[in-house]
Scaffold this active site. Structure first.
Site, PDB file in Angstrom:
ATOM      1  N   ASP A  34       0.672  -1.113   0.253  1.00  0.00           N
ATOM      2  CA  ASP A  34       0.085  -0.372  -0.080  1.00  0.00           C
ATOM      3  C   ASP A  34       1.209   1.369  -0.080  1.00  0.00           C
ATOM      4  OD1 ASP A  34      -2.922   0.862   0.990  1.00  0.00           O
ATOM      5  OD2 ASP A  34      -1.641   2.128   1.215  1.00  0.00           O
ATOM      6  N   ASP A  60       3.921   2.285  -4.320  1.00  0.00           N
ATOM      7  CA  ASP A  60       3.307   2.394  -5.045  1.00  0.00           C
ATOM      8  C   ASP A  60       3.374   1.627  -6.207  1.00  0.00           C
ATOM      9  OD1 ASP A  60       1.879   3.545  -7.129  1.00  0.00           O
ATOM     10  OD2 ASP A  60       3.327   5.669  -7.003  1.00  0.00           O
ATOM     11  N   GLU A  85      -7.762   4.900  -6.485  1.00  0.00           N
ATOM     12  CA  GLU A  85      -8.947   5.546  -5.914  1.00  0.00           C
ATOM     13  C   GLU A  85      -9.900   5.628  -6.337  1.00  0.00           C
ATOM     14  OE1 GLU A  85      -6.887   9.068  -4.627  1.00  0.00           O
ATOM     15  OE2 GLU A  85      -5.306   8.070  -5.088  1.00  0.00           O
ATOM     16  N   THR A 131     -16.122  -2.879  -9.652  1.00  0.00           N
ATOM     17  CA  THR A 131     -16.996  -2.097  -9.420  1.00  0.00           C
ATOM     18  C   THR A 131     -18.329  -1.922 -10.035  1.00  0.00           C
ATOM     19  OG1 THR A 131     -17.496   0.163  -9.087  1.00  0.00           O
ATOM     20  CG2 THR A 131     -16.094   0.490  -9.915  1.00  0.00           C
ATOM     21  N   ASP A 132     -19.511  -1.729  -9.461  1.00  0.00           N
ATOM     22  CA  ASP A 132     -20.330  -1.642 -10.120  1.00  0.00           C
ATOM     23  C   ASP A 132     -20.601  -0.373 -10.936  1.00  0.00           C
ATOM     24  OD1 ASP A 132     -21.675  -0.310  -8.485  1.00  0.00           O
ATOM     25  OD2 ASP A 132     -23.349  -0.689  -6.933  1.00  0.00           O
ATOM     26  N   GLU A 133     -19.963   0.614 -11.060  1.00  0.00           N
ATOM     27  CA  GLU A 133     -20.185   1.704 -11.566  1.00  0.00           C
ATOM     28  C   GLU A 133     -19.835   1.461 -12.795  1.00  0.00           C
ATOM     29  OE1 GLU A 133     -19.239   5.138  -9.922  1.00  0.00           O
ATOM     30  OE2 GLU A 133     -19.616   4.362  -7.404  1.00  0.00           O
ATOM     31  N   TYR A 157     -13.886   8.535 -12.201  1.00  0.00           N
ATOM     32  CA  TYR A 157     -13.384   6.964 -11.009  1.00  0.00           C
ATOM     33  C   TYR A 157     -13.572   6.130 -12.311  1.00  0.00           C
ATOM     34  CZ  TYR A 157     -14.659   3.742  -8.349  1.00  0.00           C
ATOM     35  OH  TYR A 157     -14.726   2.459  -7.821  1.00  0.00           O
ATOM     36  N   LYS A 161     -11.777   2.675 -13.770  1.00  0.00           N
ATOM     37  CA  LYS A 161     -12.069   1.156 -13.153  1.00  0.00           C
ATOM     38  C   LYS A 161     -12.425   0.871 -14.718  1.00  0.00           C
ATOM     39  CE  LYS A 161     -12.015  -0.483  -9.804  1.00  0.00           C
ATOM     40  NZ  LYS A 161     -10.341  -0.767  -8.570  1.00  0.00           N
TER      41      LYS A 161
END
Ligand code: NAD
Ligand code: DAU
Length: 351
Positions: A34, A60, A85, A131-133, A157, A161
């Protein structure tokens, strides 16, 4: 598999995944990589930091040479990739950071894994948490996102992703890397950074601060208790089909304003305030740019194929969550004072 690299393990979901793997699998060596950005916090892992099968490395994911060296040093067999992020509002202000970490960072990890594994795929696995986004937004009368819903990201974002998901799948299709991608709905629970709706509002209620509701508060999210997400990640990492995708969600949709009223009711109850006391804090503010109306996940494939279901009812989960934040005020204060306080003021124009 013995040496598992978990990226983003000092963040919200990552800390729950690290805790689960370190305590459940004493034969695994868990390497938590991390960068400790503003969202990374080693206090999230205080209870397991001295376990003999746990190592923390500050690095990183975009630093390709360091990542290659770590694959070699720890002879990594499996990757669970959560570092990212993750906050939509920040991506609207600063899209470059999102492209760098979420796209280039994921690519650096994939390439490092490919070089280290060198075509010897047996027993190896690269599991990417998404993500579902990426599926875009649903209307109120649409059904659910399924694993075959077309990608249609709207925010920087979700675009970053989506791009990282494509790279992961491309590494399977092009090189044969054993990859898995999962797309999960909104998580809630302990250790979430208080820029996200639920911890932000719990903390603001406690301090009598305004609760900034975007637009009319009509947007819908599907909420899953974070420990149930970690349980799903464990099951999928071990038993999921290579090159497959699984949706993870709670079948638990809430309109923001209704959820906010539940939070207010729960916090007031636990603080001993008369019911409804903190409703006066609700403050409608300018909507988020490009605000997706509704997310809703169909996770029946995961249930039918791998037997996973959420273990916690929402009413129980939200009370547990509110209680945790109220009982861990020091954790909250350490984050919300100093640098972050200044950021919050500049971002939202309020104290
Ligand atoms: P988070 O913001 O709480 O944590 C992200 C972690 O990644 C932090 O510890 C941070 O220090 C680390 N990190 C950031 N940039 C890094 C870099 N360049 N190198 C190494 N580490 C870096 O995020 P979260 O909410 O725990 O989300 C974790 C993952 O799950 C993300 O990939 C996110 O897209 C995905 N996801 C989140 C949710 C949710 O509701 N929170 C839902 C579905 C999927
Ligand atoms: O759906 C999964 C996603 O859920 C993850 O991929 C993201 O990493 C995670 O941050 C989360 O994204 P959201 O944008 O849905 O979460 P957030 O907590 O920021 O907002 C939840 C809803 O509440 C959303 O409709 C915006 C609204 N909101 C949020 C904040 C912070 C407000 O009305 N006021 C606020 O102050």
């Amino acid at each position: 598999m013995k040496n598992i690299l978990i990226t983003g393990g000092a963040g919200f979901i990552g800390s729950h995944v690290v805790r689960l793997f370190v305590t459940k699998y004493p034969d695994y060596h868990i390497i938590n990589l991390d960068k400790l950005t503003y969202a990374g916090n080693l206090a999230n892992l205080k209870d397991i930091e001295n376990y003999p099968n746990y190592t923390f490395v500050k690095a990183d994911i975009c630093d390709y040479d360091t990542i290659c060296e770590l694959f070699k040093r720890y002879d990594i067999d499996g990757v669970i990739h959560l570092a990212a992020e993750s906050h939509v509002d920040r991506s609207i202000k600063d899209p470059f950071t999102f492209a760098r970490t979420n796209v280039m960072g994921t690519l650096a990890l994939l390439q490092a894994a490919k070089m280290h594994w060198n075509g010897q795929w047996e027993g190896k696995r690269f599991y990417h948490i998404s993500t579902d986004e990426v599926y875009g937004a649903l209307d109120f009368d649409d059904t659910f996102f399924t694993e075959t819903t077309k990608y249609d990201p709207h925010s920087p974002y979700s675009a970053s992703k989506a791009s990282s998901d494509h790279f992961v799948r491309a590494f399977h299709d092009t090189y044969g890397m054993p990859t898995i991608v999962t797309n999960c709905s909104n998580n809630y629970g302990p250790y979430q950074f208080p820029e996200k709706l639920i911890p932000l509002f719990i903390n603001n209620i406690r301090h009598g601060k305004p609760l900034p509701v975007y637009g009319k508060g009509e947007n819908v999210r599907d909420w899953l208790y974070v420990v149930d997400h970690a349980r799903a990640i464990d099951i999928i990492f071990h038993n999921g089909k290579i090159a497959d995708t699984y949706n993870i969600g709670g079948f638990n949709e809430w309109k923001n304003i209704d959820l906010i009223k539940v939070i207010i009711k729960t916090v007031d109850k636990l603080l001993g305030n008369p019911e409804g006391t903190s409703e006066r804090l609700i403050t409608y503010v300018t909507d988020r740019a490009g605000h997706d109306l509704r997310y809703a996940i169909d996770s029946s494939k995961l249930k039918n194929e791998l037997g996973w279901e959420p273990s916690l009812q929402f009413e129980e989960g939200i009370e547990k969550t509110v209680r945790w934040y109220l009982d861990n005020q020091e954790w909250m204060d350490n984050i919300t004072t100093g640098e972050y306080e200044k950021y919050y003021e500049s971002m939202y124009g309020v104290k």
